[in-house]
Design a protein around this motif. Structure first.
Motif, short mmCIF file in Angstrom:
data_model
loop_
_atom_site.label_atom_id
_atom_site.label_comp_id
_atom_site.label_asym_id
_atom_site.label_seq_id
_atom_site.Cartn_x
_atom_site.Cartn_y
_atom_site.Cartn_z
N VAL A 72 0.83 -1.21 0.00
CA VAL A 72 0.00 0.00 0.00
C VAL A 72 0.87 1.26 0.00
N TYR A 73 2.11 1.15 -0.42
CA TYR A 73 3.04 2.28 -0.42
C TYR A 73 2.53 3.45 -1.26
N ASP A 74 2.07 3.18 -2.46
CA ASP A 74 1.60 4.26 -3.34
C ASP A 74 0.40 4.99 -2.75
N GLN A 75 -0.49 4.27 -2.11
CA GLN A 75 -1.67 4.88 -1.51
C GLN A 75 -1.28 5.75 -0.32
N LEU A 76 -0.30 5.31 0.47
CA LEU A 76 0.15 6.11 1.62
C LEU A 76 0.85 7.39 1.17
N VAL A 77 1.66 7.29 0.14
CA VAL A 77 2.34 8.48 -0.38
C VAL A 77 1.31 9.46 -0.94
N SER A 78 0.30 8.94 -1.61
CA SER A 78 -0.76 9.79 -2.14
C SER A 78 -1.54 10.48 -1.02
N LEU A 79 -1.81 9.75 0.05
CA LEU A 79 -2.51 10.33 1.20
C LEU A 79 -1.67 11.44 1.83
N ARG A 80 -0.37 11.23 1.95
CA ARG A 80 0.51 12.26 2.50
C ARG A 80 0.52 13.49 1.62
N PHE A 81 0.54 13.30 0.32
CA PHE A 81 0.49 14.42 -0.61
C PHE A 81 -0.81 15.21 -0.47
N ARG A 82 -1.93 14.50 -0.34
CA ARG A 82 -3.22 15.19 -0.16
C ARG A 82 -3.25 15.96 1.14
N ALA A 83 -2.62 15.42 2.19
CA ALA A 83 -2.55 16.13 3.47
C ALA A 83 -1.70 17.40 3.34
N LEU A 84 -0.56 17.30 2.65
CA LEU A 84 0.28 18.48 2.42
C LEU A 84 -0.47 19.53 1.60
#
Length: 100
Positions: A72-84
Motif C-alpha cells: 500500500v506504499y503508493d496509496q500512503l504516499v498519495s494520502l501524505r500528498f493530499r494532506a500536504l
C-alpha cells in the motif's frame, strides 16, 4: 483482421487481491481536518527511511528502498500528498518542515 484470445488463467484460478479494499479506502480517504493532516504528514515519511549507501572496506553497498515492497506504499504516499496540499491550499500553512 484480429482474433480475440481468451484470457489466460493460472492453474490456481483467478487471483484475489485481499488488500484491494484497503487500497480503495486509502485512495478515497479525504483530508478535511488540520489535526489529521498534521498527523498524516508526521507518520508517513517523505522518503524511504531504509534506503542507504554503506561503505565497507572501500566498496559501496547500496541497500534499495524497501518501501516499494509495501503493498500500500503508493496509496500512503498519495494520502501524505493530499494532506500536504490541504495544509497549504486550505489552511495556508507553511509545510517546509515536512519536506525532506
Amino acid at each position: 483482421m484480429s482474433t480475440l484470445t481468451p484470457p489466460v488463467h493460472s492453474r490456481s484460478g483467478p487471483r484475489i487481491d485481499l488488500l484491494n479494499p484497503l487500497r480503495n479506502w486509502l485512495d478515497h480517504l479525504e483530508v478535511r481536518d488540520r489535526t489529521f493532516a498534521h498527523l498524516t504528514c508526521r507518520l508517513i515519511p517523505c522518503c524511504c527511511p531504509f534506503e542507504r549507501d554503506l561503505s565497507l572496506f572501500g566498496h559501496t553497498l547500496h541497500i534499495p528502498a524497501l518501501c516499494k515492497l509495501n503493498p500500500v506504499y503508493d496509496q500512503l504516499v498519495s494520502l501524505r500528498f493530499r494532506a500536504l496540499a490541504y495544509l497549504t491550499d486550505v489552511c495556508g500553512e507553511d509545510v517546509t518542515r515536512y519536506i525532506c
